[in-house]
Design an enzyme around this catalytic site. Structure first.
Site, PDB file in Angstrom:
ATOM      1  CB  SER A  53      -0.957  -0.034   1.197  1.00 54.18           C
ATOM      2  OG  SER A  53      -1.961   0.927   1.053  1.00 54.18           O
ATOM      3  CG  ASP A 214      -4.300  -1.418   0.037  1.00 52.92           C
ATOM      4  OD1 ASP A 214      -3.631  -2.216   0.726  1.00 52.92           O
ATOM      5  OD2 ASP A 214      -4.218  -0.184   0.158  1.00 52.92           O
TER       6      ASP A 214
END
Length: 381
Positions: A53, A214
């Site tokens: 991320s 993500d």
């Protein structure tokens, strides 16, 4: 061309940077404290770097300047200290609500049409920023000069449901395990955009004809890429903030949509790491009980060191809530996020410099407090 001499007696140390949106500014503060304790021209003390991320973006920046710790951290800090929301996602009224309207209208179109990915916010400014500030061609140079052994960026495939670690290395091979795999790749901005695409908030990204989001989603084993890439020690900078103390069963009212969304993000970004660390500790303890003659060559004890924030980011984000653009405040208000609400959504999305500077200061303070232990773990003394 200067080539780093490899000390075969020193263990391979991996750096793991977890996700967390704007909270990743904390990681820069910890790294700053470490950098200031090292010689000015010293390379990074980590030869394996793994990020997920927002941590993936920090990882790529560090890998690009692996030959000089001070320069790498200074480059990172200069960006995080001068952040504004408009550098990450479009935050003016026309862009925000126009983007939502387009998503709504496309939902009425035929399913046979290839729609653009739907999301709450448009993060095209982040793609432009990364293309402007990152020179990812330097990663290959650092690999050849032995300043780096591997860089790994984790993303989640919406197509297969697997956690995929895209890694760039001259020495490591791909791997495949249940629900996770490692793919050799030349890391580019699309990998970073995919890894940092917070579900529902930012759009999915097409990489090699698969759609990714993500990296914290489906990441059952955050430590896995570091282990597969040969790490013998793992230094982890997390964003798991201290929990507020409540009496058992205490809940003044039912949780709203914003609280549930924040709870989901907290579980995505932090819970799997804690369980994976517990699993690693159990394996190390089991291996320690085996006689030397019974130990298999593939099994090895891996040490870990974790540093997490000492302060609650939700309370800090509430103090800087007014810095957020008005359009974003109205949008978040529609799902129940207010200045003093219990949701942690604000702490993930508040990309404003006063807030990120505060998180860097907390990271720096925490890093200084634990600096002797960190240096001992990294064998810098």
């Amino acid at each position: 061309m200067k080539i780093k001499q490899i000390d075969k007696n020193k263990p391979k140390v991996a750096l793991l940077l977890t996700g967390g949106g704007a909270r990743a500014a904390y990681q820069v503060g910890v790294l700053k404290a470490l950098a200031q304790s090292m010689p000015r021209t010293a390379p990074l003390p980590f030869t394996i770097i793994n990020g997920t991320s927002a941590g993936a973006i920090n990882s790529a920046a560090l890998a690009s300047y692996a030959s000089c710790t001070h320069l790498a951290v200074r480059k990172l800090e200069s960006v995080w200290k001068n952040f504004s929301t408009s550098m990450v996602y479009k935050s003016d009224f026309i862009s925000v609500f126009g983007h939502l309207m387009r998503n709504m209208l496309t939902s009425f179109q035929s399913e046979h049409i290839n729609h653009p990915p739907a999301s709450l916010l448009n993060n095209q400014p982040l793609r432009n920023l990364l293309n402007e500030i990152l020179d990812l061609t330097r990663i290959e140079r650092n690999l050849h000069r032995n300043y780096l052994d591997a860089l790994s960026i984790t993303a989640s495939s919406y197509t297969t449901g697997d956690s995929v670690a895209f890694f760039q290395s001259n020495t490591q091979s791909p791997w495949r395990r249940a629900k996770r795999e490692g793919q050799a790749a030349r890391i580019n901005v699309e990998h970073l955009m995919a890894s940092s695409a917070i579900p529902m908030v930012f759009p999915s990204v097409n990489v090699y004809n698969h759609y990714f989001g993500d990296g914290s989603i489906h990441q059952l084993s955050p430590l896995s890429p570091c282990v597969h890439l040969g790490a013998e020690k793992i230094f982890i900078i997390g964003v798991d903030q201290p929990k507020e103390a409540h009496p058992p069963g205490y809940l003044p009212h039912f949780p709203g949509l914003s609280s549930i969304a924040g709870h989901l993000l907290d579980s995505v970004f932090t819970d799997t790491l804690q369980s994976d660390l517990e699993r690693l500790e159990r394996i190390n303890r089991t291996l320690g009980l085996l006689p030397g003659r019974d130990k298999h060559q593939e099994l090895k004890q891996i040490q870990s060191f974790v540093i997490n924030p000492s302060e609650n980011f939700n309370a800090i984000a509430a103090n800087y809530y007014s810095d957020m653009p008005l359009a974003i405040k109205i949008l978040l208000r529609m799902i129940g996020v207010k200045k003093r609400s219990q949701s942690s959504l604000t702490s993930y999305l508040l990309f404003e410099k006063r807030y990120t500077q505060h998180l860097i200061e907390i990271g720096y303070k925490d890093g200084l407090e634990k600096l002797p232990q960190i240096r001992e773990f990294l064998e810098l003394d």
